[in-house]
Design an enzyme around this catalytic site. Structure first.
Site, mmCIF file in Angstrom:
data_model
loop_
_atom_site.group_PDB
_atom_site.id
_atom_site.type_symbol
_atom_site.label_atom_id
_atom_site.label_comp_id
_atom_site.label_asym_id
_atom_site.label_seq_id
_atom_site.Cartn_x
_atom_site.Cartn_y
_atom_site.Cartn_z
ATOM 1 N N CYS A 47 0.773 -1.259 0.002
ATOM 2 C CA CYS A 47 0.007 0.038 0.070
ATOM 3 C C CYS A 47 0.806 1.319 0.156
ATOM 4 C CB CYS A 47 -1.229 0.145 1.233
ATOM 5 S SG CYS A 47 -0.239 -0.228 2.807
ATOM 6 N N HIS A 48 2.192 1.336 0.237
ATOM 7 C CA HIS A 48 2.876 2.414 0.083
ATOM 8 C C HIS A 48 3.711 2.325 -1.101
ATOM 9 C CE1 HIS A 48 6.316 5.276 1.466
ATOM 10 N NE2 HIS A 48 4.911 5.845 2.127
ATOM 11 N N TYR A 49 3.498 3.529 -1.906
ATOM 12 C CA TYR A 49 4.190 3.602 -3.345
ATOM 13 C C TYR A 49 4.004 2.635 -4.229
ATOM 14 C CZ TYR A 49 5.803 7.822 -1.139
ATOM 15 O OH TYR A 49 5.889 9.125 -0.396
#
Length: 176
Positions: A76-78
């Site tokens: 979910c992050h980058y």
């Protein structure tokens, strides 16, 4: 009334199972030091903890997190450029300071209340194998206000990628 034998004597290191039990609460007595439950528990073990170690001789704590590509934050992050958000490394060190305060005998639950300076010089990616958090206590106040101030760093596969200074954690107690 809880059985005092259910509380755990402070020890010099902790396994993943012991950290998970701590996240359930009451590990050092009702209302005291507690780690968050997964997925917010950001360490797999505590390998060192002392009341007089570290750079300032006021205590230290070392935790480790094994990195596997399936860790929740990589999805979910980058997207397309997966990395662990540096804020999770900061949170891990705040978790450790609060735990240290309870482990060393102060009552209450830890709450992050600030950080003075943060410098990020690298990233934790799915290719990283391990993360080591090293926290050294700079100042500890005990009394009506319990406050820990510490410096820390995040090391990945032997390289420092994150430094935080003046991390502050206070303990809160339940009001009757």
């Amino acid at each position: 009334m809880p059985n005092p034998r259910d509380f755990h004597t402070p020890q010099p290191s902790y396994t993943k199972d012991e950290l998970l039990r701590s996240s359930e609460g009451g590990y050092f007595g009702p209302g005291n030091a507690q780690l968050p439950a997964p997925p917010m528990l950001m360490m797999d073990r505590i390998t060192e903890i002392s009341v007089d170690g570290g750079e300032y001789g006021k205590g230290h704590i070392v935790g480790e997190l094994d990195i596997v590509p399936e860790r929740w934050f990589f999805d979910c992050h980058y997207r397309g450029d997966a990395m662990m958000p540096p804020t999770l490394g900061l949170d891990a060190m705040w978790q450790m300071i609060g735990y240290w305060l309870g482990w060393s005998g102060s009552p209450g639950k830890g709450r992050a209340i600030g950080v003075g300076e943060v410098e990020v010089t690298g990233a934790i990616t799915p290719q990283t194998r391990s993360v080591r958090y090293e926290v050294t206590m700079r100042m500890v106040r005990r009394g009506k206000l319990v406050l820990g101030i510490a410096d820390g760093r995040v090391i990945t596969d032997g390289t420092c990628v994150f430094v935080a200074k003046d991390m502050r954690v206070g303990l809160t107690r339940a009001v009757d």
